[in-house]
Each structure stands twice: as C-alpha cells, then as structure tokens.
Write a protein that holds these residues in place. Structure first.
Motif, PDB file in Angstrom:
ATOM      1  N   ALA A  23       0.463  -1.641   0.204  1.00  0.00           N
ATOM      2  CA  ALA A  23      -0.351   0.269  -0.524  1.00  0.00           C
ATOM      3  C   ALA A  23       0.846   0.907   0.130  1.00  0.00           C
ATOM      4  N   GLY A  24       1.945   1.341   0.272  1.00  0.00           N
ATOM      5  CA  GLY A  24       3.175   1.951   0.339  1.00  0.00           C
ATOM      6  C   GLY A  24       3.417   2.767  -0.745  1.00  0.00           C
ATOM      7  N   ALA A  25       3.542   1.942  -1.721  1.00  0.00           N
ATOM      8  CA  ALA A  25       4.316   2.263  -2.944  1.00  0.00           C
ATOM      9  C   ALA A  25       2.486   3.681  -3.604  1.00  0.00           C
ATOM     10  N   LEU A  30      -0.492   7.834   6.130  1.00  0.00           N
ATOM     11  CA  LEU A  30      -1.487   7.333   6.709  1.00  0.00           C
ATOM     12  C   LEU A  30      -2.022   6.513   6.810  1.00  0.00           C
ATOM     13  N   VAL A  31      -2.471   6.535   5.563  1.00  0.00           N
ATOM     14  CA  VAL A  31      -3.717   5.261   4.725  1.00  0.00           C
ATOM     15  C   VAL A  31      -3.117   3.928   4.578  1.00  0.00           C
ATOM     16  N   SER A  32      -1.870   3.960   4.178  1.00  0.00           N
ATOM     17  CA  SER A  32      -0.856   2.832   4.364  1.00  0.00           C
ATOM     18  C   SER A  32      -0.973   1.766   5.482  1.00  0.00           C
ATOM     19  N   LEU A  33      -0.539   2.908   6.345  1.00  0.00           N
ATOM     20  CA  LEU A  33      -0.584   2.266   8.489  1.00  0.00           C
ATOM     21  C   LEU A  33      -2.280   1.588   8.768  1.00  0.00           C
ATOM     22  N   VAL A  34      -3.250   2.136   8.115  1.00  0.00           N
ATOM     23  CA  VAL A  34      -4.231   1.948   8.494  1.00  0.00           C
ATOM     24  C   VAL A  34      -4.323   0.952   7.509  1.00  0.00           C
ATOM     25  N   ARG A  35      -4.660   0.498   6.880  1.00  0.00           N
ATOM     26  CA  ARG A  35      -4.798  -0.412   6.059  1.00  0.00           C
ATOM     27  C   ARG A  35      -3.307  -1.728   6.505  1.00  0.00           C
ATOM     28  N   ALA A  36      -2.290  -1.453   6.839  1.00  0.00           N
ATOM     29  CA  ALA A  36      -1.545  -2.518   7.667  1.00  0.00           C
ATOM     30  C   ALA A  36      -2.308  -2.634   8.709  1.00  0.00           C
TER      31      ALA A  36
END
Length: 126
Positions: A23-25, A30-36
C-alpha cells in the motif's frame, strides 16, 4: 488448539508488513498504516480458526486425556498399551524374513512373444 498465540501474532505481523509495503507504493503513509493495521487484525483473527482446523485434522489437543482423568480421580492413569507391539517383541525372527528366489513365482506369458511381435508389426503397418 495447535500452537500458541505467537503464531497469530507472527501471521498478523507478516500481513502487516506485506500490506504496508504494497500500500505504501501508491498511497500516503497514513492510509498505508491504516490498511496494514486492518490486515494485521484480520489475519490475527483468521489464524484462530486455521489453528483449530489444523488441530482437528492432526488430532492434537491442548490437554491430553490422561491429565483430565487424573485431575478427576486424583490417581495417575496408565496409558493404553499396544498389543501388536507386544507380539512383535516376542518373535523378532518371525517378524522379518528376507525374500528368497525360491519363494518367488515365475509368471508365464499368456501369448508367445513372437506372436505378439507379429501382431504389433501388422497393426503398425495399417
């Protein structure tokens, strides 16, 4: 259930890292951390039924039957003995005998090999 809570945590962390990298790509951090985090929670919870099914398949349990019966009666329970194991120990020479050529039966072919060869030659010509 099979294993410990560390299996759930390990599976959750693996999902966390993979999701964070994937997701970080294309998203902000912040969105990547939430999804993770969501992936960690889902995989952590999904590991419970997976461990339960694996324990059912392999027939393992958290507490052996002997301990449960010992707790009820207060006396240690002797494990069940295998009668087949006792029979094998009585006659070790009879349990194994090497195969000798005199015991083998020779299988005779039903048809003559030359006849079979002629039939195959005729069929391959057609």
């Amino acid at each position: 259930m099979l294993g410990t809570i560390w299996i759930n945590i390990g599976l959750g962390l693996l999902a966390f890292v993979v999701t964070l990298v994937a997701a970080g790509a294309g998203n902000v951090w912040l969105v990547s951390l939430v999804r993770a985090g969501i992936a960690f929670g889902v995989f952590f919870l999904v590991a419970f039924p997976i461990r339960w099914v694996i324990a059912l398949i392999t027939h393992t349990s958290a507490s052996p039957v002997g301990e449960a019966e010992e707790a009820v009666s207060g006396e240690p329970v002797a494990p069940l003995e295998n009668p087949q194991k006792d029979q094998e120990q009585e006659d070790p020479e009879e349990a194994f005998s090497p195969l000798s050529l005199s015991k083998m039966e020779r299988i005779q072919p039903i048809e003559d090999p030359t006849t079979v060869a002629e039939v195959v030659r005729r069929l391959s010509d057609e």
